[in-house]
Design a protein around this motif. Structure first.
Motif, short mmCIF file in Angstrom:
data_model
loop_
_atom_site.label_atom_id
_atom_site.label_comp_id
_atom_site.label_asym_id
_atom_site.label_seq_id
_atom_site.Cartn_x
_atom_site.Cartn_y
_atom_site.Cartn_z
N VAL A 65 0.84 -1.20 0.00
CA VAL A 65 0.00 0.00 0.00
C VAL A 65 0.87 1.25 0.00
N VAL A 66 0.26 2.35 -0.35
CA VAL A 66 0.87 3.66 -0.16
C VAL A 66 0.16 4.25 1.04
N ASN A 67 0.93 4.64 2.06
CA ASN A 67 0.33 5.13 3.28
C ASN A 67 0.84 6.53 3.60
N LYS A 68 0.11 7.22 4.45
CA LYS A 68 0.56 8.56 4.86
C LYS A 68 1.69 8.41 5.87
N LYS A 69 2.64 9.32 5.80
CA LYS A 69 3.85 9.20 6.62
C LYS A 69 3.54 9.22 8.11
N ASP A 128 4.34 11.97 1.98
CA ASP A 128 4.08 13.19 2.72
C ASP A 128 2.97 13.92 1.96
N ARG A 129 1.80 14.05 2.56
CA ARG A 129 0.67 14.64 1.85
C ARG A 129 0.77 16.15 1.72
N GLU A 130 1.76 16.74 2.35
CA GLU A 130 1.95 18.18 2.19
C GLU A 130 2.71 18.44 0.92
N ASN A 176 5.20 4.67 11.37
CA ASN A 176 5.89 4.16 12.55
C ASN A 176 4.95 3.65 13.64
N VAL A 177 3.69 3.46 13.31
CA VAL A 177 2.73 2.94 14.27
C VAL A 177 3.02 1.45 14.47
N LEU A 178 3.04 1.05 15.72
CA LEU A 178 3.30 -0.34 16.07
C LEU A 178 2.39 -1.28 15.28
N LEU A 179 2.88 -2.32 14.77
CA LEU A 179 2.26 -3.34 13.94
C LEU A 179 2.12 -2.87 12.49
N LEU A 180 1.63 -1.67 12.27
CA LEU A 180 1.57 -1.16 10.90
C LEU A 180 2.96 -1.06 10.30
N LYS A 181 3.91 -0.61 11.11
CA LYS A 181 5.30 -0.47 10.66
C LYS A 181 5.82 -1.81 10.14
#
Length: 120
Positions: A93-97, A118-120, A101-106
């Motif tokens: 997937v492409v995820n927002k930055k 980076d959505r900015e 670093n969220v536990l498990l998602l990382k």
């Protein structure tokens, strides 16, 4: 509320999934397919624990070769769980930055080779 239900109902299983997924993220002995099956099993159990029923339509249209792109609408927090729990094709997937670093998602992002933007 549904996420809280999921966490409570699979709390101990979630610990096991976390250990398995963390191991897959660091081990070169585990194939992408094996790691994805563990992630997929965790997603299926999370959906079941949250009493989420997923109906799949059009799975026959997913190409067997040459890749594909899903564009979920993110109307809720279950789109990735729904896709992972039902799609037998390995995908990243492409995820927002902010969530990289969220536990498990990382660990899942590391296994799947997902990219952060980076959505900015």
């Amino acid at each position: 509320m549904r996420i809280a239900l999921m966490v409570v109902r699979i709390f101990f299983k979630a610990i096991v999934y976390f250990v398995q997924i963390s191991y897959c993220g660091h081990s070169r002995k585990v194939t992408f397919e094996q790691a994805y099956r563990i992630i997929q099993n965790a997603a299926k159990n999370a959906n079941r624990a949250g009493r989420v029923t997923v109906e799949v339509h059009g799975e026959e249209n997913i190409p067997k070769e040459d890749g594909f792109i899903f564009f979920p609408n993110h109307q809720g927090m279950f789109d990735v769980l729904a896709i992972t729990g039902t799609c037998d094709h390995f995908f990243g997937v492409v995820n927002k930055k902010e969530v990289r670093n969220v536990l498990l998602l990382k660990q899942v992002f590391q296994i799947t080779g997902s990219l952060s933007i980076d959505r900015e």
